[in-house]
Write a protein that holds these residues in place. Structure first.
Motif, PDB file in Angstrom:
ATOM      1  N   LEU A 196       0.796  -1.217   0.000  1.00 26.10           N
ATOM      2  CA  LEU A 196       0.000   0.000   0.000  1.00 26.10           C
ATOM      3  C   LEU A 196       0.832   1.272   0.000  1.00 26.10           C
ATOM      4  CD1 LEU A 196      -2.827  -1.102   2.458  1.00 26.10           C
ATOM      5  CD2 LEU A 196      -2.859  -1.086  -0.043  1.00 26.10           C
ATOM      6  N   THR A 197       2.144   1.160   0.255  1.00 23.00           N
ATOM      7  CA  THR A 197       2.998   2.347   0.191  1.00 23.00           C
ATOM      8  C   THR A 197       3.794   2.422  -1.105  1.00 23.00           C
ATOM      9  OG1 THR A 197       4.747   1.164   1.404  1.00 23.00           O
ATOM     10  CG2 THR A 197       3.225   2.530   2.694  1.00 23.00           C
ATOM     11  N   TYR A 244      -2.523  -4.002  -6.872  1.00 21.87           N
ATOM     12  CA  TYR A 244      -3.169  -4.816  -5.833  1.00 21.87           C
ATOM     13  C   TYR A 244      -4.659  -4.521  -5.781  1.00 21.87           C
ATOM     14  CZ  TYR A 244      -4.006  -6.708  -1.120  1.00 21.87           C
ATOM     15  OH  TYR A 244      -4.479  -7.415  -0.040  1.00 21.87           O
ATOM     16  N   LEU A 245      -5.026  -3.253  -5.732  1.00 23.06           N
ATOM     17  CA  LEU A 245      -6.435  -2.893  -5.676  1.00 23.06           C
ATOM     18  C   LEU A 245      -7.164  -3.330  -6.947  1.00 23.06           C
ATOM     19  CD1 LEU A 245      -6.140   0.666  -4.091  1.00 23.06           C
ATOM     20  CD2 LEU A 245      -6.720  -1.494  -2.961  1.00 23.06           C
ATOM     21  N   LEU A 289      -7.708  -7.131  -6.707  1.00 23.65           N
ATOM     22  CA  LEU A 289      -8.782  -7.497  -5.782  1.00 23.65           C
ATOM     23  C   LEU A 289     -10.138  -7.394  -6.468  1.00 23.65           C
ATOM     24  CD1 LEU A 289      -7.713  -5.790  -2.411  1.00 23.65           C
ATOM     25  CD2 LEU A 289      -7.329  -8.142  -3.166  1.00 23.65           C
ATOM     26  N   LEU A 290     -10.346  -6.321  -7.208  1.00 23.07           N
ATOM     27  CA  LEU A 290     -11.637  -6.109  -7.864  1.00 23.07           C
ATOM     28  C   LEU A 290     -11.846  -7.085  -9.013  1.00 23.07           C
ATOM     29  CD1 LEU A 290     -14.213  -4.430  -8.052  1.00 23.07           C
ATOM     30  CD2 LEU A 290     -12.986  -2.824  -9.529  1.00 23.07           C
ATOM     31  N   VAL A 291     -10.825  -7.224  -9.867  1.00 21.92           N
ATOM     32  CA  VAL A 291     -10.973  -8.073 -11.051  1.00 21.92           C
ATOM     33  C   VAL A 291     -11.134  -9.538 -10.665  1.00 21.92           C
ATOM     34  CG1 VAL A 291      -9.816  -8.915 -13.120  1.00 21.92           C
ATOM     35  CG2 VAL A 291      -9.760  -6.484 -12.570  1.00 21.92           C
ATOM     36  N   LEU A 315      -8.024   1.704 -11.923  1.00 18.39           N
ATOM     37  CA  LEU A 315      -7.121   1.446 -10.806  1.00 18.39           C
ATOM     38  C   LEU A 315      -5.711   1.069 -11.251  1.00 18.39           C
ATOM     39  CD1 LEU A 315      -9.557  -0.636  -8.556  1.00 18.39           C
ATOM     40  CD2 LEU A 315      -8.839   1.723  -8.209  1.00 18.39           C
ATOM     41  N   LEU A 316      -5.512   0.836 -12.542  1.00 23.22           N
ATOM     42  CA  LEU A 316      -4.184   0.471 -13.032  1.00 23.22           C
ATOM     43  C   LEU A 316      -3.233   1.663 -12.934  1.00 23.22           C
ATOM     44  CD1 LEU A 316      -5.210  -1.574 -16.192  1.00 23.22           C
ATOM     45  CD2 LEU A 316      -4.153  -2.503 -14.122  1.00 23.22           C
TER      46      LEU A 316
END
Length: 418
Positions: free
Chosen positions: A218-219, A227-228, A231-233, A396-397
């Motif tokens: 996350l940093t 990562y985000l 998670l969605l895909v 989100l990419l």
């Protein structure tokens, strides 16, 4: 071509170990729910609990395992996880033969297998990074990806035939033995393993270490976006699988063999995409491929919402699944390589564990929400909503190309106080 590029004998043993366990898992795909239904006459609610609770408990157990695995030799951990899966899976045919098999035992087996899978995958990522040269990481990941899709294409149909001929636990035995063979293959890897990170204080796992993987994800700007997005895909794609089963087998009346064909044939796309990965990255660059293919893999899912009965409907499912799989199989090794490149070696296991746990949680949550929506409306409506939501995932990419420099490595003896 990457298929002809030699990565050395040690990688050959690692790849062979992965292949035998992947094909064993392919043969045993869906074996636990099948045994629950055929042997224990489990209800649909119990099958759902088995599908969700075991992996969820496994993810919770795997959370403190990440820091522990980080500071131990990765090959030994991988062998231990293979042997654990071999032993726990073997309890099922033994209990079945003795007439003592229970639903509770299936839950325990599912949780142990899920825990061992997360720990094994995290350790194998760190081991792979130390085993091959940096410019060979993409080739190695592409080979693993192609093996995964070929095992998915061949394993379930063969496993289904084996169950029909030899009974409900035969694929469990094959899966268990595959982990034993994998452990033997890993033991055959000779040579010195690179020093693993060591603590400079208490040997106990510190609370802060449990979050180090997520902290790194996350940093880091590039990894956070990926990562985000993942998670969605992954959550939305996997959430449509049970909905599609209800739609095809129930509402549209597809026979089981057509349903199996609809998911086996598109796996050929996995072989194509994984073999293209190195060449397209060499030509267009890592960032462009992540952006372009990461977008392409999100646009196909909505096509499942318009599936109709008959041959045309079957062809539609095959075409959509083929497009999704070829995109995923091209994207996944590029993503895996970037993730390893951008993670210091003393954080690889915790980062990969965090990635796996987050993905499992996202799949479970979105699958539950999809099921509730399907119950309130219809499976087709729920698939449509998933197909529309996933169209937003390319936002989100990562938008900008970072320096693409590998993460700075720290000395092997490190302090990990958060």
């Amino acid at each position: 071509m990457s298929a002809r590029r030699s990565l050395g004998r040690r990688f050959g043993w690692l790849w062979a170990s992965y292949a035998v366990s992947a094909y064993g898992s392919g043969l045993g795909f869906g074996a636990l729910p099948l045994i629950a239904v055929l042997v224990l006459q489990a209800s649909p609610a119990q099958v759902s609990v088995l599908a969700a609770l075991g992996p969820a408990v496994g993810a919770l157990i795997a959370l403190p395992l990440g820091p522990w695995v980080e500071f131990h030799r990765k090959r030994q951990v991988m062998i231990a996880m293979d042997l654990a899966r071999f032993a726990v899976l073997l309890t099922i045919p033994v209990a079945y033969a003795l007439g003592r098999l229970s639903f509770g035992q299936l839950l325990v087996v599912s949780a142990v297998v899920a825990t061992a899978r997360i720990a094994f995958n995290a350790a194998s990522g760190a081991f792979l990074k130390a085993l091959v040269r940096p410019d060979d990481l993409l080739v190695a990941n592409a080979r693993f990806e192609s093996t995964t899709w070929s095992s998915i294409a061949l394993g379930p149909p063969l496993g289904g035939a084996a169950v029909g001929l030899f009974g409900p636990v035969v694929t469990i035995v094959a899966d268990a033995l595959s982990y034993l063979l994998s452990a033997l293959g890993l033991a055959a890897i000779r040579g010195h393993e690179e020093d693993h990170p060591r603590r400079t204080g208490a040997a106990r796992v510190r609370a802060g270490e449990l979050l180090d993987g997520w902290r790194h994800l996350l940093t880091h700007p590039g990894l956070r976006a990926l990562y985000l997005n993942q998670l969605l895909v992954a959550g939305l794609i996997m959430a449509t699988e049970p909905l599609l089963a209800v739609l095809l087998l129930g509402e549209l009346g597809f026979p089981p063999w057509q349903y199996g064909l609809a998911f086996a044939v598109p796996c050929v796309g996995g072989l194509i995409g994984s073999r293209l990965a190195r060449r397209v990255v060499a030509r267009y660059g890592q960032h462009r491929i992540i952006r372009a293919v990461g977008t392409l893999r999100a646009i196909w899912l909505i096509g499942l919402a318009v599936v109709q009965p008959g041959v045309v409907g079957l062809a539609t499912v095959i075409a959509v699944e083929f497009a999704i799989i070829i995109s995923m199989s091209l994207y996944n090794p590029v993503l895996a390589t970037y993730r390893l490149e951008q993670t210091p070696k003393d954080r690889i296991v915790r980062t990969l564990s965090a990635w796996s746990i987050g993905s499992s949680a996202a799949i479970a949550i979105l699958s539950a929400l999809g099921g509730l929506l399907a119950q309130a409306t219809s499976p087709r409506t729920a698939i449509t909503v998933a197909g529309l939501l996933i169209l937003a995932s390319p936002l989100l990419l990562p938008r900008r190309q970072d320096t693409d420099r590998p993460a700075p490595e720290r000395p092997a003896r490190v302090s990990t106080i958060a």
